[in-house]
Design an enzyme around this catalytic site. Structure first.
Site, mmCIF file in Angstrom:
data_model
loop_
_atom_site.group_PDB
_atom_site.id
_atom_site.type_symbol
_atom_site.label_atom_id
_atom_site.label_comp_id
_atom_site.label_asym_id
_atom_site.label_seq_id
_atom_site.Cartn_x
_atom_site.Cartn_y
_atom_site.Cartn_z
ATOM 1 N N ASP A 89 0.874 -1.168 0.000
ATOM 2 C CA ASP A 89 0.000 0.000 0.000
ATOM 3 C C ASP A 89 0.911 1.217 0.000
ATOM 4 O O ASP A 89 1.798 1.332 0.859
ATOM 5 C CB ASP A 89 -0.852 0.053 1.267
ATOM 6 N N HIS A 145 4.614 -7.594 -0.249
ATOM 7 C CA HIS A 145 4.172 -8.834 -0.872
ATOM 8 C C HIS A 145 4.845 -9.011 -2.226
ATOM 9 O O HIS A 145 5.358 -8.058 -2.813
ATOM 10 C CB HIS A 145 2.658 -8.833 -1.021
ATOM 11 N N SER A 230 9.235 3.798 4.961
ATOM 12 C CA SER A 230 9.888 2.951 3.972
ATOM 13 C C SER A 230 9.501 3.303 2.539
ATOM 14 O O SER A 230 8.561 4.045 2.289
ATOM 15 C CB SER A 230 9.510 1.492 4.226
#
Length: 273
Positions: A89, A145, A230
């Protein structure tokens, strides 16, 4: 920002971006004493606590909440097997193609794959390939992911600093993305190679793989997680790939939605909650 303020910003960022300081902050966020900050943190950043796998009071520390998993089914993976899916996201802060010298631009600064990947041999595969930079704000879900289904062929941890990676830092500080700590994963998939570069940031005590790291990954399978702030950079080979229409700097993306595709028109049919 005038020249004096710019220099002051850079100086303060340099002083606050030392690994030892980041580690001390990280130690506090992992302590039970930080638990009392969870609700304030969630409210400050507008985090959708109802998406979290557990009730907010079940988390033992601020770090536990920050690296929270989501309730099953909230990030479905687009069914088109030809699609490259978002690993996180986040917000797109850079997107485009690399030139023949394996260099690309982010926020007016040029980055080369030599400085980003160091001695990883597969960087030569990305001549005239593509890149996309995804920034994760404190409000975002911070697990990473796999963007493709394939085999992990190489991993590398490159030590570095912990500069912030928000827009102001990318604009004002030189080469933040290639100076910060990085965890790199190279994945061979049915259309070639993809490299996932996970870039640490200020107050990050570590970037960790989900254990055990599997050799074979499915699209959307959990790969790693950040402990505070990040950025992720995806590198994609040129062969028959195209980003989806409408994807640009400033676009918001979520895990599992299509970023682009191989061999044809990109279809993004995830049903986000």
């Amino acid at each position: 920002m005038n020249q004096l303020n710019r220099h002051l910003f850079c100086l303060l960022t340099e002083l606050s971006s030392r690994k030892w300081l980041s580690e001390r902050i990280g130690s506090f966020t992992k302590s039970k004493a930080s638990r009392r900050l969870i609700r304030r943190f969630a409210k400050t950043y507008g985090i959708r606590v109802e998406e979290a796998e557990q009730p907010i009071d079940a988390y033992e520390s601020l770090n536990d909440f920050f690296i929270r998993r989501l309730k099953p089914g909230l990030r479905p993976v687009v069914p088109d097997a030809n699609s490259l899916v978002s690993p996180v996201d986040g917000t797109v802060t850079g997107i485009g193609s690399m030139n023949d010298k394996l260099r690309f631009m982010v926020k007016g600064q040029e980055y080369g794959l030599d400085e980003l990947l160091h001695d990883l041999p597969m960087k030569d595969r990305y001549h005239s390939g593509y890149f996309i930079v995804l920034y994760l704000s404190p409000a975002d879900y911070h697990r990473v992911h796999s963007p493709v289904a394939g085999e992990v062929t190489a991993t590398r941890r490159i030590p570095g600093t912990v500069y912030p990676v928000h827009e102001r830092s990318l604009l004002r500080m030189p080469k933040v993305l290639s100076r910060n700590e990085r965890l790199i994963t190279c994945i061979r998939h049915r259309f070639g190679m993809a490299t996932v570069v996970k870039v640490g940031a200020m107050n990050v005590s570590s970037i960790r793989y989900t254990e055990p790291l599997r050799v074979r990954l499915d699209r959307g399978e959990e790969l790693a997680f950040f402990e505070f702030g990040s950025t992720v950079i995806l590198l994609i080979e040129k062969e028959a790939f195209a980003f989806r229409d409408g994807l640009d700097i400033g676009s918001k993306v979520r895990v599992g939605e299509a970023l682009g595709c191989w061999e044809g028109r990109c279809i993004n049919e995830t049903k986000q909650v």
